[in-house]
Scaffold this motif. Structure first.
Motif, PDB file in Angstrom:
ATOM      1  N   HIS A 297      20.152  -8.525  -5.283  1.00 46.39           N
ATOM      2  CA  HIS A 297      19.260  -9.261  -6.184  1.00 46.39           C
ATOM      3  C   HIS A 297      18.810  -8.368  -7.316  1.00 46.39           C
ATOM      4  O   HIS A 297      18.681  -7.154  -7.154  1.00 46.39           O
ATOM      5  CB  HIS A 297      18.043  -9.783  -5.417  1.00 46.39           C
ATOM      6  N   ARG A 298      18.538  -9.016  -8.459  1.00 43.72           N
ATOM      7  CA  ARG A 298      18.066  -8.241  -9.597  1.00 43.72           C
ATOM      8  C   ARG A 298      16.550  -8.299  -9.676  1.00 43.72           C
ATOM      9  O   ARG A 298      15.887  -7.281  -9.813  1.00 43.72           O
ATOM     10  CB  ARG A 298      18.670  -8.810 -10.877  1.00 43.72           C
ATOM     11  N   ASN A 299      16.011  -9.520  -9.526  1.00 42.11           N
ATOM     12  CA  ASN A 299      14.558  -9.667  -9.559  1.00 42.11           C
ATOM     13  C   ASN A 299      14.046  -9.957  -8.149  1.00 42.11           C
ATOM     14  O   ASN A 299      14.062  -9.097  -7.304  1.00 42.11           O
ATOM     15  CB  ASN A 299      14.183 -10.759 -10.556  1.00 42.11           C
ATOM     16  N   GLY A 300      13.616 -11.202  -7.949  1.00 39.42           N
ATOM     17  CA  GLY A 300      13.118 -11.528  -6.614  1.00 39.42           C
ATOM     18  C   GLY A 300      14.243 -11.609  -5.602  1.00 39.42           C
ATOM     19  O   GLY A 300      15.415 -11.748  -5.951  1.00 39.42           O
TER      20      GLY A 300
ATOM     21  N   ALA B 140       0.816  -1.216   0.000  1.00 40.03           N
ATOM     22  CA  ALA B 140       0.000   0.000   0.000  1.00 40.03           C
ATOM     23  C   ALA B 140       0.847   1.263   0.000  1.00 40.03           C
ATOM     24  O   ALA B 140       0.405   2.305  -0.473  1.00 40.03           O
ATOM     25  CB  ALA B 140      -0.920   0.000   1.219  1.00 40.03           C
ATOM     26  N   SER B 141       2.071   1.183   0.513  1.00 34.98           N
ATOM     27  CA  SER B 141       2.840   2.416   0.649  1.00 34.98           C
ATOM     28  C   SER B 141       4.021   2.479  -0.309  1.00 34.98           C
ATOM     29  O   SER B 141       4.786   3.427  -0.275  1.00 34.98           O
ATOM     30  CB  SER B 141       3.319   2.562   2.097  1.00 34.98           C
ATOM     31  N   SER B 142       4.184   1.443  -1.141  1.00 39.43           N
ATOM     32  CA  SER B 142       5.240   1.517  -2.147  1.00 39.43           C
ATOM     33  C   SER B 142       4.702   2.226  -3.385  1.00 39.43           C
ATOM     34  O   SER B 142       3.494   2.415  -3.539  1.00 39.43           O
ATOM     35  CB  SER B 142       5.706   0.113  -2.521  1.00 39.43           C
ATOM     36  N   LEU B 143       5.628   2.612  -4.274  1.00 34.23           N
ATOM     37  CA  LEU B 143       5.199   3.274  -5.502  1.00 34.23           C
ATOM     38  C   LEU B 143       4.377   2.305  -6.331  1.00 34.23           C
ATOM     39  O   LEU B 143       4.714   1.124  -6.420  1.00 34.23           O
ATOM     40  CB  LEU B 143       6.418   3.715  -6.316  1.00 34.23           C
ATOM     41  N   PRO B 144       3.270   2.767  -6.907  1.00 35.70           N
ATOM     42  CA  PRO B 144       2.452   1.853  -7.703  1.00 35.70           C
ATOM     43  C   PRO B 144       3.261   1.291  -8.870  1.00 35.70           C
ATOM     44  O   PRO B 144       4.092   1.977  -9.457  1.00 35.70           O
ATOM     45  CB  PRO B 144       1.289   2.732  -8.172  1.00 35.70           C
ATOM     46  N   GLY B 145       3.041   0.015  -9.148  1.00 34.49           N
ATOM     47  CA  GLY B 145       3.709  -0.616 -10.277  1.00 34.49           C
ATOM     48  C   GLY B 145       5.112  -1.081  -9.989  1.00 34.49           C
ATOM     49  O   GLY B 145       5.804  -1.594 -10.868  1.00 34.49           O
ATOM     50  N   SER B 146       5.572  -0.934  -8.758  1.00 35.21           N
ATOM     51  CA  SER B 146       6.942  -1.359  -8.483  1.00 35.21           C
ATOM     52  C   SER B 146       7.035  -2.850  -8.235  1.00 35.21           C
ATOM     53  O   SER B 146       8.117  -3.407  -8.213  1.00 35.21           O
ATOM     54  CB  SER B 146       7.499  -0.587  -7.289  1.00 35.21           C
TER      55      SER B 146
ATOM     56  N   TYR C 162      17.270   1.741  -9.792  1.00 35.90           N
ATOM     57  CA  TYR C 162      16.918   3.175  -9.758  1.00 35.90           C
ATOM     58  C   TYR C 162      15.724   3.443 -10.636  1.00 35.90           C
ATOM     59  O   TYR C 162      15.372   2.639 -11.504  1.00 35.90           O
ATOM     60  CB  TYR C 162      18.104   4.039 -10.207  1.00 35.90           C
ATOM     61  N   LEU C 163      15.060   4.561 -10.384  1.00 37.98           N
ATOM     62  CA  LEU C 163      14.029   5.051 -11.297  1.00 37.98           C
ATOM     63  C   LEU C 163      14.544   6.284 -12.031  1.00 37.98           C
ATOM     64  O   LEU C 163      14.405   6.413 -13.227  1.00 37.98           O
ATOM     65  CB  LEU C 163      12.747   5.403 -10.526  1.00 37.98           C
ATOM     66  N   ASN C 164      15.161   7.223 -11.268  1.00 36.73           N
ATOM     67  CA  ASN C 164      15.784   8.391 -11.895  1.00 36.73           C
ATOM     68  C   ASN C 164      17.288   8.133 -11.903  1.00 36.73           C
ATOM     69  O   ASN C 164      17.914   8.183 -10.851  1.00 36.73           O
ATOM     70  CB  ASN C 164      15.505   9.660 -11.096  1.00 36.73           C
TER      71      ASN C 164
ATOM     72  N   PRO D 167      12.845  -2.150  -5.908  1.00 33.57           N
ATOM     73  CA  PRO D 167      12.533  -3.041  -4.786  1.00 33.57           C
ATOM     74  C   PRO D 167      12.071  -2.242  -3.574  1.00 33.57           C
ATOM     75  O   PRO D 167      12.383  -1.052  -3.455  1.00 33.57           O
ATOM     76  CB  PRO D 167      13.870  -3.745  -4.508  1.00 33.57           C
ATOM     77  N   PRO D 168      11.341  -2.866  -2.667  1.00 31.75           N
ATOM     78  CA  PRO D 168      10.841  -2.147  -1.506  1.00 31.75           C
ATOM     79  C   PRO D 168      11.983  -1.489  -0.748  1.00 31.75           C
ATOM     80  O   PRO D 168      13.069  -2.057  -0.625  1.00 31.75           O
ATOM     81  CB  PRO D 168      10.199  -3.246  -0.654  1.00 31.75           C
TER      82      PRO D 168
END
Lengths: 240, 676
Positions: free
Chosen positions: B420-423, B133-139, B370-372, B398-399
């Motif tokens: 980790h890259r994915n999970g 609920a508090s992470s960025l949507p779609g992450s 990263y996102l930016n 990731p969270p």
């Protein structure tokens, strides 16, 4: 849910004394006062027994030591209350309604004070056990067996009734200067108390049987002393 | 026989209060065996739900069924004839399928979990997408969840009490009792006494946070009851350079730019015990090692363009409590506290770069998410990576605490360093098994002189990561490359792991303070704000120690230095090899509240979902005890005997009383004395 066990044991241990109280004591305030006074004297003997036990440090671990001295303390206080009641007779005459019955029949005072001793001793021996019986469990997890509560209640009842009978026999014996019967009471008390020490070895049944045998014996003796006989028993049950 | 001893004892209560003074044994002690109940599962609440476990008021009871395998558990659910039961299961049976079945059947009244003997493949009860609920949507995408083995059980409302029991004696006792009384002829279990368990962990709070806070604040009587407390603790932060300048260090250093290096401090687990080796200890240790190295690099170099804030966030497991509060204060100009007159106000726009250290287990590659894209800083990391493999990933973040910052300032240049890259590669995320074994950590017990460590290990890996990060940060704040020989302190890293994973009475903690701590790791669960949290203070002092400046010999005058909102003075050991020589340190470390803003905003809209709303229920006693439950037949017999005796005695006494004049002949008053 051993609330069930709690009520079962309570009924067993305190049912008969309750019945005796309701039908023979409750209607007369003087009897209630004497009952309470007797209970108080028993408590004082308990206090002295425990003080004595506390003072004699080297024998604290020996239960037999405490038992024997406690019996003597109790019997001493039975004697003291006897003396007080006999002294108070004149005063009691003035305040009681049915003075003739209470004073004329000396066994009534003996019975009431004996029951006072019995009720308080029964209460003190059982209250702790009954308090613990309310939880969800029963005895037997770490040694012991399930019959513990039932046999404890039966033992408690036995001692309540024994005290009543002892009271009747003891008072009568003192009235008649019959040292022999006084001795019977003390020996019987000593024996019954010491039998419980054998719980270690012979199990609950092994002690309950001699205790109740003793109870029947004392009951018959008290019955005789109070003026009962086989003939009166027969006429009583045949409604003649 | 013990039982008879008891009868005797109680006969003896007639004598005296002997037992009370003497040995104080009670009948209860013979009937009940208390077992270790320190690791209960308890209830937490948020704005919409209650999660966790509770017993009934007064405790739940049930017959023990000791399960070694799945078939044992299936058997009792299917064939149990004397419900309710309390299965005792190993951790490998603590799966979401089994819990779902136990929730459905009415035969179960509680559950005990013991450590499984065989090693587990995975054990994580966090959600597959932590903090959804508090992470960025779609992450967190359905095709690529961060915590692939997560069962989400931590967020289920379990209607029966659950305890984790490690004590071997307790388990042996339960097992022997089960074998002796329960484990035969299951058809006849109703007719005999059964070895049973009472589980007491009644939770006072219910429904959700807003309800229980409202109830707690209702002054309807003179003795208000608290039903729940907000989760909360403190964040730790320290600046590489003091936030003040001037000769007396009293003038706020305004208009500076900052780099935040962040990590988290807390973890959680199903039960009241945490481990947290990979998450959060790896990131935490990397942050502290980086801070130490960076301080060493810049000790005599005041030629900086940017300052570095090391921030350790608390409560990140529960919807980023720490970072939410941190950002809340940044946005309102309340960070640091007393900013304005004494300290510079730091706003979210003063942050030039945000670097978060997440799970950093020893793997081949360190991944920068990263996102930016912070392109310059990434180049510096590549330049300083040494023997490490560095990779980047920009598809979903990731969270982490960074989510909170990005929600409030979307263009913030930032990255999260992970293994980790994915999970997650950590199969025991937020569980009791995320321990030193999961990390393959072995204490090296180094001294400064013996720096030669053979082979690769987690300590060396963290050393490499910290060195890379510290060198990159150095060039970021001074605009020049680092050509020195300094690398992160391996001994310090090794000791920190030892402190957080094995023995809190370790050398680092002895160096920074004088309390003797217990020789076991401290809990990393955030807890409620009212309770003291040793770990936070210790981590804070450690951060202060490694980022502090030595101002003289250690003595009593040190702590009497002029008080200043920016600086504090402490006597701390000179080094890990020389604990007894103390020096006076001037440190910039401080704490900020880590309680969700939801609890300080008047009239907060609980349904808005803007801030974390986690609270923890209060409770009374937490207790586990084994006892023998009497069979129904035995109970019926007892009550029957009691009632019959009672009724019979009523009749008998009435009869005797009414005919006493016949029964007892009046005595002659002139009876002569008799003799024997």
């Amino acid at each position: 849910m051993t609330l069930v066990e709690f009520f079962g044991c309570t009924f067993l241990a305190f049912g008969p004394p309750f019945a005796m109280f309701v039908f023979t004591i409750a209607h007369d305030p003087v009897r209630i006062i004497i009952l309470i006074a007797a209970a108080f004297f028993w408590l004082v003997s308990l206090l002295l027994s425990s003080l004595w036990w506390y003072i004699v440090v080297p024998l604290r671990q020996d239960l037999a030591f405490g038992v024997v001295f406690s019996v003597f303390f109790q019997e001493t206080f039975r004697y003291i209350i006897y003396k007080i009641l006999r002294k108070a007779e004149n005063g009691l005459k003035k305040i009681t309604d049915d003075s003739t019955q209470l004073i004329e029949n000396k066994h009534i005072l003996a019975y009431v004070s004996g029951l006072g001793f019995g009720i308080i001793s029964g209460a003190f021996s059982l209250v702790n056990i009954l308090a613990d019986a309310v939880g969800p469990g029963t005895m037997g997890l770490k040694g012991g067996n399930e019959m513990f509560f039932l046999t404890s209640a039966a033992t408690g009842l036995c001692f309540t009734l024994l005290h009543t009978f002892w009271g009747v026999i003891f008072f009568n014996a003192l009235d008649n200067s019959n040292k022999c019967y006084v001795g019977v009471v003390v020996v019987s008390h000593l024996l019954s108390s010491c039998i419980t020490l054998l719980n270690f070895k012979v199990g609950p049944a092994g002690t309950l049987i001699p205790l109740y045998f003793n109870l029947v014996l004392m009951g018959l003796m008290a019955y005789r002393v109070a003026g009962g006989s086989y003939a009166s028993f027969k006429s009583c049950i045949t409604f003649k | 026989m013990d039982f008879n001893k008891k009868t005797t004892l109680f006969r003896l209560i007639i004598i005296s209060s002997v037992l009370m003074i003497g040995n104080g044994i009670r009948t209860k002690d013979k009937m009940y065996e208390n077992i270790d109940a320190s690791k209960a599962c308890f209830r937490r609440l948020n704005a919409t739900h209650q999660i966790g476990c509770t017993s009934e008021r007064g405790g739940s009871t049930g017959a023990i069924h000791f399960c070694a395998s799945q078939s044992d558990l299936d058997f009792i659910i299917k064939n149990g004839t004397a419900p309710p039961y309390v299965p005792i299961i190993p951790t490998n049976l603590f799966t979401s399928e089994n819990i779902a079945r136990l929730k459905k059947t009415p035969k179960i009244s509680g559950l005990l979990v013991y450590p499984s003997e065989s090693p587990l493949q995975h054990f994580t009860h966090e959600q597959q997408c932590p903090n959804p609920a508090s992470s960025l949507p779609g992450s967190c995408k359905a095709t690529n969840v961060w915590n692939p083995h997560g069962t989400g059980l931590l967020y289920h409302d379990i209607p029966f009490p659950v305890f984790y029991v490690e004590s071997v004696e307790s388990l042996t006792f339960a097992k022997e009792c089960f074998e002796k009384y329960n484990n035969f002829s299951f058809g006849g279990q109703r007719d005999r006494s059964l070895c049973s368990l009472q589980l007491l962990s009644f939770m006072y709070a219910a429904t959700n946070s807003s309800t229980c806070i409202r109830r707690s604040n209702a002054f309807t009587n003179l003795n208000p009851v608290r039903f729940c407390d907000p989760l909360g603790d403190q964040n730790v932060w320290a600046a590489l350079y003091p936030l003040v300048k001037g000769a007396n260090l009293t003038e706020p250093n305004r208009n500076a730019k900052y780099i935040i290096v962040g990590a988290r401090l807390d973890t959680t687990s199903m039960f009241d015990k945490t481990a947290g080796a990979v998450s959060p200890v790896t990131g935490l240790v990397a942050l502290l090692a980086t801070a130490k190295l960076l301080k060493e690099m810049t000790t005599n170099d005041n030629n900086y363009e940017k300052n570095v804030l090391f921030v350790i966030f608390n409560g990140e497991t529960y919807d980023y409590i720490g970072s939410q509060r941190f950002v809340y204060e940044l946005l309102r100009g309340k960070f640091p506290a007393k900013s304005g007159d004494y300290l510079p106000e730091i706003t979210i726009d003063d942050i030039d770069l945000f670097v978060e250290l997440s799970q950093l287990n020893w793997t081949e590659t360190v991944v920068a998410h990263y996102l930016n894209k912070p392109s310059d800083f990434l180049l510096k990391l590549y330049a300083n990576k040494g023997g490490l493999n560095l990779d980047e990933a920009s598809d979903g973040l990731p969270p982490g605490s960074l989510h909170t910052f990005l929600k409030n300032r979307t263009e913030l240049p930032s990255l999260i360093l992970t293994d980790h890259r994915n999970g997650y590669l950590n199969n025991f995320y937020n569980s009791i098994y995320d321990n030193a074994t999961n990390l393959n950590y072995v204490y090296l017990n180094l001294s400064k002189s013996s720096d030669s460590v053979v082979g690769d290990n987690i300590q060396k890996h963290i050393q490499n990561v910290s060195t890379m990060l510290a060198k990159s940060l150095y060039s970021e704040i001074t605009s020049k490359s680092y050509f020195g020989e300094k690398i992160a302190d391996l001994q310090f890293i090794d000791e920190l792991f030892y402190c957080y994973l094995e023995d809190s009475n370790c050398r680092v903690h002895q160096a920074i303070q004088k309390l003797e701590l217990r020789q076991q790791p401290l809990s990393l669960y955030i807890g409620v704000e009212l309770a003291p949290h040793f770990i936070t203070t210790l981590v804070g002092l450690t951060l202060g120690w490694v980022t502090g400046d030595v101002v003289g010999e250690g003595n009593a005058n040190c702590t009497n230095e002029p008080k200043n909102y920016a600086l504090r003075y402490y006597n701390m050991s000179q080094s890990l090899d020389d604990l007894n020589t103390t020096l006076c340190y001037r440190i910039t470390m401080n704490f900020t509240e880590a309680v969700s803003p939801a609890f300080i905003i008047d009239g907060y809209d609980w349904s808005s979902g803007q801030y974390s709303t986690w609270t923890e229920s209060t409770w009374g006693d937490i207790k586990l005890r084994i006892f023998l439950k009497p069979s129904a037949a035995h109970e019926n017999m007892t009550i029957a005997i009691g009632s019959i005796v009672f009724i019979f005695s009523l009749i008998f006494v009435y009869f005797v009383k009414s005919r006493s004049h016949i029964l007892f002949a009046p005595q002659l008053p002139t009876l002569a004395p008799t003799n024997c």
